[in-house]
Write a protein that holds these residues in place. Structure first.
Motif, PDB file in Angstrom:
ATOM      1  N   ARG A  52      36.770  33.955  53.822  1.00 30.07           N
ATOM      2  CA  ARG A  52      37.514  34.953  53.049  1.00 30.07           C
ATOM      3  C   ARG A  52      39.025  34.772  53.160  1.00 30.07           C
ATOM      4  O   ARG A  52      39.533  34.297  54.166  1.00 30.07           O
ATOM      5  CB  ARG A  52      37.146  36.378  53.530  1.00 30.07           C
ATOM      6  CG  ARG A  52      35.644  36.598  53.575  1.00 30.07           C
ATOM      7  CD  ARG A  52      34.984  36.119  52.256  1.00 30.07           C
ATOM      8  NE  ARG A  52      33.529  36.026  52.424  1.00 30.07           N
ATOM      9  CZ  ARG A  52      32.723  37.019  52.096  1.00 30.07           C
ATOM     10  NH1 ARG A  52      33.220  38.126  51.590  1.00 30.07           N
ATOM     11  NH2 ARG A  52      31.428  36.879  52.279  1.00 30.07           N
ATOM     12  N   LYS A  53      39.687  35.217  52.111  1.00 28.64           N
ATOM     13  CA  LYS A  53      41.137  35.031  52.088  1.00 28.64           C
ATOM     14  C   LYS A  53      41.918  36.229  52.593  1.00 28.64           C
ATOM     15  O   LYS A  53      42.583  36.191  53.607  1.00 28.64           O
ATOM     16  CB  LYS A  53      41.570  34.715  50.656  1.00 28.64           C
ATOM     17  CG  LYS A  53      41.383  33.248  50.326  1.00 28.64           C
ATOM     18  CD  LYS A  53      42.327  32.866  49.205  1.00 28.64           C
ATOM     19  CE  LYS A  53      42.186  31.375  48.928  1.00 28.64           C
ATOM     20  NZ  LYS A  53      42.310  31.086  47.487  1.00 28.64           N
ATOM     21  N   THR A  54      41.864  37.300  51.875  1.00 36.13           N
ATOM     22  CA  THR A  54      42.685  38.460  52.237  1.00 36.13           C
ATOM     23  C   THR A  54      42.111  39.177  53.447  1.00 36.13           C
ATOM     24  O   THR A  54      40.934  39.050  53.765  1.00 36.13           O
ATOM     25  CB  THR A  54      42.746  39.472  51.079  1.00 36.13           C
ATOM     26  OG1 THR A  54      41.459  40.088  50.956  1.00 36.13           O
ATOM     27  CG2 THR A  54      43.097  38.780  49.770  1.00 36.13           C
TER      28      THR A  54
ATOM     29  N   LYS B 174      38.258  39.945  54.588  1.00 35.28           N
ATOM     30  CA  LYS B 174      37.773  39.582  55.919  1.00 35.28           C
ATOM     31  C   LYS B 174      37.117  40.778  56.612  1.00 35.28           C
ATOM     32  O   LYS B 174      36.051  40.652  57.234  1.00 35.28           O
ATOM     33  CB  LYS B 174      38.935  39.058  56.768  1.00 35.28           C
ATOM     34  CG  LYS B 174      39.331  37.633  56.389  1.00 35.28           C
ATOM     35  CD  LYS B 174      40.498  37.128  57.223  1.00 35.28           C
ATOM     36  CE  LYS B 174      40.908  35.719  56.761  1.00 35.28           C
ATOM     37  NZ  LYS B 174      42.165  35.291  57.377  1.00 35.28           N
TER      38      LYS B 174
END
Lengths: 206, 206, 206, 206
Positions: free
Chosen positions: C83-85, C89
Motif C-alpha cells: 500500500r501507498k498512503t 496502510k
DNA sequence: GATGAATGAGGCTTCATTCAT
DNA sequence: TATGAATGAAGCCTCATTCAT
C-alpha cells in the motif's frame, strides 16, 4: 512430645520395611528390572507413598545400599574392637564378615552386581561412596596388619597388598557361596581362609 | 564359492566391529543405559542392521560377554600350556590374566558389573554360562594345584580352596586396578601376589 | 537426491499435520489439559512418533505458537507492504489482522489464553519470543504512524501510544469476536475501528 | 451468639488469607503448576484445611478470581458513581481501573493468562462468569456513553463499539505495563488514553 | 541385504483428594 | 475441627523391535 516420637518411630519402621522389601527384589532382578510398582506392592504401600520416604528410585536404591554398607562395616569393626591380639582380630574380621554375608545374602547379591557403579545419585555418586567405603575398610584391615608387622607377627610386606590379598581370598569364598550355595557354611571356612593367608600354600615355605 | 567365503568373512568383520563398539558403551554405561541406537550409531550401522547379526539387545550383549570370556580363558590356558613346572604355570596363569585385564579394561568393567547375572538370555541364561566358565576356570587352576600337591610343591590342602584363594587374591588387585587405576601396572604385582599365595604373610610360618 | 528431497517434504508435511491437530486441541483444552496421547491419536501417529518431530510437549507447543506467530506477522506486513498512503496502510493492517483472526480462530484462542507465558521453553523462553514479537509488531505499527505524523496526516502524539491504542481497539473487537462469535464478521468492523481511532468519539473534537 | 459471630469472622479472615496467598502463587506459576501443597504451606494451613474452605483446587481458584473480579468492578463503579458529567465519569472510569491494576498486579497477571477459560468449574463455568462480568462491565461503560450521546457529548456511533474501543485502548496499556513494567506509572497515562479515545489521532478530523 | 521411521508398551513420577487420628 | 500421610490415576517420555521401501 510423645506423639511426635511415636510418629517418628513408625515412620522409621515403615521406611525400614520398604528398604527390606526393596532389597529382596533388587537382589533378585537388579536395579533396572525392578519397578517402583513392585516395591510398592510387595511392601504394602501405594506407589505414591514410596515418594514420601525417598526422592525416587535411585534414591531408594542408593539409600538402601549405602545405609546397609555402613551398618555392615560397623558390625565388623565392632566385632574386631573387642579382640586383643592380632590373631584374634583377624579371626573376628573374617568371621564377622562371613557371618554378615550368610545373614544378608540378598544384600550381597546386590553388592556383587555392582550396578551401583553406574547410577548418578544426585550429589555424591553412590559409586564414590561404595568405593570409598571399600577402601576405608581395606585401610582398616591395613591397620590391623601394620600392628601385626610391628609386633613381629607378620612379615614386612606392603600392608595394603596384604589387606587386599586377605580381602580377595574372602571375596572369592563369598562369591562361590553366593552363586552356588553349598551345604558347607561360609563360617566353617574361616580357619581355611586364615590358614592360607597366614602360612601360604607352599610346602616348606620360608 | 570364493564369493561366499568373502561374504562370510566380511560378515564376521562387521559382526566383530559391532561387538567391539558395543563393549565400549556397555562398559561405560551398563547394559540398561546403553541403547541399540547408540550402538548402531557408534559402529556405523543402521539400527535394523544390528538385528541381522543378533537377535536382540540381550543376545548382542550375551554374545559379546560370552565370546570374549571364551577367548580370555583360552588365552590364559594357552599361556599356561607351554610351561613345565608348577611354579612356571602359576606365574603364567597370574601374569597372563593380569595382562588380559590391562589390555581389556572395558571388558572387565563389564564383568565386574555382573549385570549378566540378571539377564534371561532365551535358553541357557548367560548367568549359567559365566558361572560355569568361572567354575571351569577354577577347576583348571585346581588341576595345576593338584599337580603341585602330587609333586610335593604344595601342602595338602583342599585344592578347590586353594584355587579360590589364588583367584581371590588376583581379583582383589584387579578390582583396585580397575576402580582406581594406579600408576603401578597390574603386571608388576605378579610376584607379590604369588609370594603371599605361596608363603603367606605370617612370620615364621610353618 | 530426489529421494532425500521427497523424504524431507513428507517429513515437513507430517510435521505440519501434527502441528495443525495439536493447535485445535490446545485451543479447546489449554496446554496442560492436552495430552500427548490425544495429539497422537488425533493426528494419526503413535505417541512415540511425535518425539521424532519434537523434543517434548513443551517443544511441540512452543514450536506451533512460535512458527504461527511468525507467519501471522509476516502475512500482515506483506498486506501492508503493497500500500501507498498511510490511510491505505492502516486499512490493510487492520483488515489483514482481522482476516487472519477469522481464519485462525483456534490459534487466537491459544494466544489469548497466554499460557505460553508460564512455560520454560528450554533456552529462550516462549514468553520472551511472544512479547518480543508483540513489541516488534507494535513498533511496525509505530513506523506507519510516524510516517503519518511526518506527512501531517496524524497529530503529533507519542507514536508508541498511538500504536498501542490502535492495537488495543483491535484486540477488544477480536476478544469479543472470539469469546462470543456474533453474526457480524470481524472484517466488517474495520471501518468502525479506524473511524474511532482516527477521529475519536467526541463531537466537535479539535 | 457472640461466639458464633466471632467464629464466623475468624473463618472469613482465614479464608481471605488463603485466597491472598493463592493469588500470588497462581500469578507466578499459573493454575496447573501451582499445587495445593504449596498454597497450604504458604498460607500456613494444613492441606486438609484448605478443603474446609473450598471444594477443591478449581473452586479455590475460581472463587479467588471471581470474588476479586466482583470487587474490582464494584470499586470502579463506585469511583464513577460520585461523578456528575460524562467527562468526569470517563476520567474516573479509566483512572480507577488503572489504579486497581497498579495495586493488584498479581491479579492481573492471572486475568491476562486467562486460564480460567479452560476450567470446568462444576456448575456455572468460571469462563461464563468472567465473560459475563466482562460484558456487563462493557455494558456499564456503554451506559455512560449512551448518556454522552444523549447529551450531545459523543457522536452518534454504536455505543457498544465505543465501549469496546475504550476498553481496548486501556487493555493495551495495561498489557504493556504488566509485561514490561516501565518507569512511567499507568495512572499517568489516563489523559493520553482519553485524548485518543475522544479526539482520535487524525489531524483536522471532523 | 540395508535402512531407519514408526510403533506402543511400560516405567517413573506428580499431585488433588480423602480420611483416620 | 485440624491435620497430613496415604492413595492411585494419569501423564510424559524412552527405546527395543519391526517392516515397508
Amino acid at each position: 512430645m510423645e506423639k511426635t516420637k511415636r510418629k517418628e518411630k513408625e515412620y522409621q519402621l515403615r521406611r525400614a520395611d520398604i528398604l527390606d522389601e526393596a532389597e529382596k527384589i533388587f537382589a533378585a532382578k537388579g536395579f533396572h528390572s525392578t519397578t517402583m510398582a513392585e516395591i510398592a506392592r510387595t511392601s504394602g504401600f501405594a506407589i505414591g507413598s514410596l515418594y514420601q520416604f525417598f526422592n525416587g528410585k535411585e534414591h531408594l536404591y542408593g539409600t538402601m545400599v549405602s545405609e546397609k554398607l555402613d551398618r555392615m562395616y560397623a558390625e565388623i569393626r565392632e566385632a574386631v574392637a573387642g579382640r586383643k591380639t592380632v590373631m584374634e582380630k583377624l579371626e573376628a574380621l573374617v568371621s564377622s564378615h562371613f557371618n554378615y554375608v550368610e545373614n544378608n545374602l540378598d544384600y550381597w547379591k546386590i553388592l556383587i552386581r555392582a550396578e551401583s557403579i553406574t547410577l548418578s545419585d544426585e550429589d555424591a555418586s553412590l559409586k564414590e561412596k561404595i568405593i570409598s567405603c571399600y577402601l576405608s575398610h581395606i585401610h582398616f584391615v591395613e591397620k590391623i596388619i601394620k600392628e601385626g608387622i610391628r609386633t613381629n607377627f607378620f612379615k614386612t610386606i606392603d600392608p595394603f597388598s596384604m589387606a587386599c590379598a586377605l580381602h580377595g581370598i574372602m571375596s572369592s569364598f563369598k562369591f562361590i557361596y553366593i552363586m552356588k550355595p553349598r551345604p558347607g557354611s561360609l563360617k566353617g571356612r574361616v580357619p581355611g581362609v586364615l590358614d592360607i593367608f597366614l602360612k601360604g600354600v607352599k610346602k616348606n615355605a620360608v
